[in-house]
Enzyme design. Structure first.
Site, short mmCIF file in Angstrom:
data_model
loop_
_atom_site.label_atom_id
_atom_site.label_comp_id
_atom_site.label_asym_id
_atom_site.label_seq_id
_atom_site.Cartn_x
_atom_site.Cartn_y
_atom_site.Cartn_z
N SER A 107 34.32 -28.10 -17.45
CA SER A 107 33.86 -27.20 -16.40
C SER A 107 34.88 -26.06 -16.23
CB SER A 107 33.63 -27.97 -15.10
OG SER A 107 32.93 -27.20 -14.16
N HIS A 116 25.56 -31.85 -15.49
CA HIS A 116 26.90 -31.28 -15.63
C HIS A 116 27.91 -32.33 -16.04
CE1 HIS A 116 29.98 -28.32 -15.19
NE2 HIS A 116 30.58 -28.95 -14.20
#
Length: 742
Positions: free
Chosen positions: A597, A713
């Site tokens: 991320s 994610h």
């Protein structure tokens, strides 16, 4: 109920009159996430990567990681509601998981008897949807009644968009919408119970307005049996703000409804509903706020001056909530930071406030008593170089035994399997308190271990050290090193350096059976003449860097690397890499870095800005194209962190840390593995795809790409997928750094 706000100037406002020029992007076609041609490219790259990585050693490694993740001996963490202790559990037999509950006595036993409420695997099979459980919100019952109704959040693919369905806990079944059960379409948003027949809903479902960040812009009051389109709107925010949130605090005697205008990632404006009107909590938007019963807590993200007194950024202040709304500004300082100590979180028991602190990235816990002028006491429960967090078991438990002041302690360290302890707080009596308690100033604390995680590797063989590197501007940057005892400092140890450095997120000590098995205990082949004893081999070294941009030293540590100062986070990480090399722990050929991320953006910058320091880079679910990040998935919500690339003055500094635009011909780049997930609706897979495609087209050798087709994610929606994801990353780094064969 707690509402929060943070720092940095709002990113919202009028559109720029001049837009920064857009660089040529030959890979923009890959932005069609589900296009047939694009997915064909993904499958081709996946096959190429799997051919490289998925060998016999990988299969063994994946199995060892899956064994850790599927272990039935790990701690089943619980949350207490009424008499029951609720848990969500995944293992080999239940890959999508079980939502279940048990009694306290049963939970304390070696083999708890679980009452299964929802089998997500069975639900997915029945519905033909790959459901991922994202939690349940239980409705507070009438006094003396058990908890019965819940809103269960289910994602169809592991992304951030959820479907909310009403669930009857006692019947162990969803409430049929035909009989009035709530069933909200899959969308991004949040839901809160107002009462048994009314929900507060912020959602993007059914074409309700969304913000530029893809989140809910409006909130409605939804009655049972009412269509979303007919529900009255009760709250709305501007389109260029991040998201709207509405929630009800049902604490008996303190019932309140709150709305939150989340302006950007660090600026929020909270309001409370009074006589039909929203009354703002009058604080700067970069002041965190939390409400508990009669108390308002405030945590400024920047120095804040009130009535001539300046309160430091990162401090914690208390005020009477009603008096503050009425205009009084009598504030009490509960915590003041120093150069070494920061506040990470707080939690209320019924009568006490627990503060979780970090002192040079090691935990410290303090107990405050509001009835004793907020007297502060140290809770002696934190060994050095460990992460220990205290939080309430159930602050509304009204049992006569004072269970409302019970607390959990979760302790972990790099070589210490996690433990769960239950404690109790009480005011000391004249004789020092209850038998067996430890007097802590005016508070008596007693606690006992409830559960302990199993050991997954031989922890006694390893030691944890903390070191400090010196960054380019002279700032001392702490980092943790986990390595074999008696590590030979000859520069030849395969070393994995991890970091994050963003959004005030702290990287603290944590036990990982995966790291233990996949990295620390893995061994190189014995090489004669390499300075080790004959026949000896080396294990991996694991390092975690606490760079600026994170929250290890509070909001000032975070703000030091915002926007135009982003380079400081990367300079800090590079300083740690250089320190590892100069100390003889490793060398460029043996040093790799890994991040996901915002951490993916971090290691993407190591790849492009400091290629001379690293032999390999594992870059997961990353931001990499910083020119278009605001137009992809939820990227617009991070402008406060990185800046607005459409503004020419912002693009001038953003382009310097946009890895996609910093690639150059003729540079010897580290071996690189870029991984992502198709269903990631937060960062999205697009930036990873484009970075890999550009590097491959440039003829850069040893570039590998893999995209999981589900998992959101996190890149994985069950343990099997998680083991495969972690296995590929760890195996890639080992092959590149220890074997030189990736």
């Amino acid at each position: 109920m707690t509402t929060t706000a943070a720092d940095s100037a709002p990113a919202s406002g009028a559109a720029p009159t001049e837009t920064a020029p857009a660089p040529t992007d030959e890979n923009i076609w890959l932005e069609d996430i589900y296009g047939e041609e694009q997915l064909a490219w993904v499958r081709e790259q996946n096959a190429r990567t799997e051919d490289l990585l998925e060998d016999t050693d990988y299969a063994r490694l994946e199995g060892e990681i899956l064994e850790v993740l599927d272990s039935t001996d790990k701690i089943a963490m619980v949350s207490k509601h009424g008499e029951w202790y609720y848990n969500f559990w995944k293992d080999r037999q239940n890959p999508k998981g079980l939502w279940r509950r048990t009694s306290w006595d049963s939970y304390c036993s070696d083999a708890p008897e679980w009452d299964v409420l929802l089998d997500v695997d069975a639900l997915a099979a029945a519905d033909g949807v790959e459901w991922v459980f994202h939690g349940a919100n239980l409705l507070r019952p009438e006094a003396g009644q058990p908890y019965r109704r819940a809103l269960v959040a289910l994602s169809p693919d592991g992304g951030d968009a959820n479907r909310y369905r009403e669930f009857d806990v006692e019947a162990r079944a969803f409430v049929d919408p035909a009989t009035g059960g709530f069933d909200l379409p899959t969308a991004k948003g949040n839901v809160s119970w107002l009462d048994a027949d009314t929900l507060l809903v912020a959602t993007t479902a059914e074409d309700l307005p969304r913000t530029a960040s893809s989140y809910a812009r409006t909130a409605v009051r939804l009655r049972r049996g009412q269509a979303l389109s007919d529900a009255p709107r009760i709250f709305e925010i501007p389109e260029d703000h991040m998201m709207a949130i509405v929630a009800h605090d049902s604490t008996p005697g303190f019932e309140r409804t709150f709305a939150l205008d989340w302006i950007d990632f660090f600026n929020r404006r909270a309001s409370v509903l009074q006589d039909g009107d929203w009354v703002p909590v009058d604080v700067p938007t970069d002041v965190n706020t939390g409400v508990h019963r009669e108390w308002l807590l405030l945590r400024p993200q920047r120095d804040w001056t009130v009535n001539g007194t300046t309160y430091a950024a990162g401090s914690l202040l208390a005020a009477d909530f009603r008096a503050y709304l009425a205009g009084e500004r009598e504030l009490t300082v509960l915590f003041a930071p120093d150069a070494h100590t920061s506040l990470q979180s707080w939690s209320w028991t019924r009568n006490f406030l627990l503060l979780n602190l970090l002192k040079d990235v090691s935990s410290e816990i303090r107990v405050l008593d509001p009835a004793d002028s907020w007297r502060s006491s140290l809770l002696d429960a934190c060994p050095p170089l460990h992460d220990v967090n205290a939080f309430a078991v159930d602050d509304e438990d009204e049992a006569e035994d004072g269970a409302g002041d019970d607390f959990w302690l979760v302790a972990t360290g790099f070589t210490t399997p996690s433990t769960l302890t239950r404690g109790a707080l009480a005011r000391a009596t004249a004789d020092g308190g209850a038998s067996g308690g430890t007097a802590v100033a005016g508070v008596v604390s007693s606690h006992a271990e409830v559960k302990a995680s199993p050991s997954f590797f031989n922890e006694a063989d390893y030691e944890v050290q903390q070191h400090f590197a010196v960054s380019a501007d002279g700032t001392k940057v702490p980092y943790f090193q986990v390595a074999t005892r008696g590590l030979v400092l000859d520069g030849q140890n395969p070393t994995q350096l991890s970091g994050y450095g963003g959004f005030e997120v702290s990287r603290t000590p944590a036990y990982s059976g995966t790291i233990g098995r996949a990295w620390l205990e893995r061994r190189t082949a014995a090489v004669p003449g390499d300075g080790l004893a004959e026949g000896h081999s080396r294990g991996g070294v694991y390092v975690v860097a606490n760079i600026r941009g994170g929250g290890e030293y509070g909001p000032s540590w975070h703000r030091a690397a915002l926007q135009e100062n982003r380079h400081r986070a990367y300079e800090d990480f590079a300083a740690v890499a250089r320190d590892l090399i100069s100390r003889g722990v490793t060398s460029r050929e043996r040093l790799g870095c890994v991040g996901g991320s915002n951490g993916g953006l971090l290691v993407g910058n190591m790849l492009t800005r400091y290629p001379e320091l690293f032999g390999a880079v594992s870059c997961g679910v990353p931001l990499l194209d910083m020119r278009r990040y605001t137009k992809l998935s939820a990227g617009h919500s991070w402008i406060a962190e990185y800046g607005d690339p459409d503004l020419p003055e912002h693009w001038e500094f953003i382009r310097t840390f946009s890895p996609y635009h910093q690639l150059k011909d003729g540079v010897e780049y580290p071996e690189t593995f870029i991984w992502t997930a198709t269903s990631d609706d937060r960062v999205g897979p697009v930036q990873a795809r484009k970075m890999a495609a550009r590097m491959l087209a440039m003829g850069i050798p040893n570039i590998w790409f893999h995209e999981a087709l589900e998992g959101g994610h996190a890149g994985a929606s069950d343990n099997r997928q998680a083991a495969a994801l972690q296995g590929r990353s760890q195996h890639f780094l080992w092959k590149a750094l220890a074997e030189g064969t990736a």
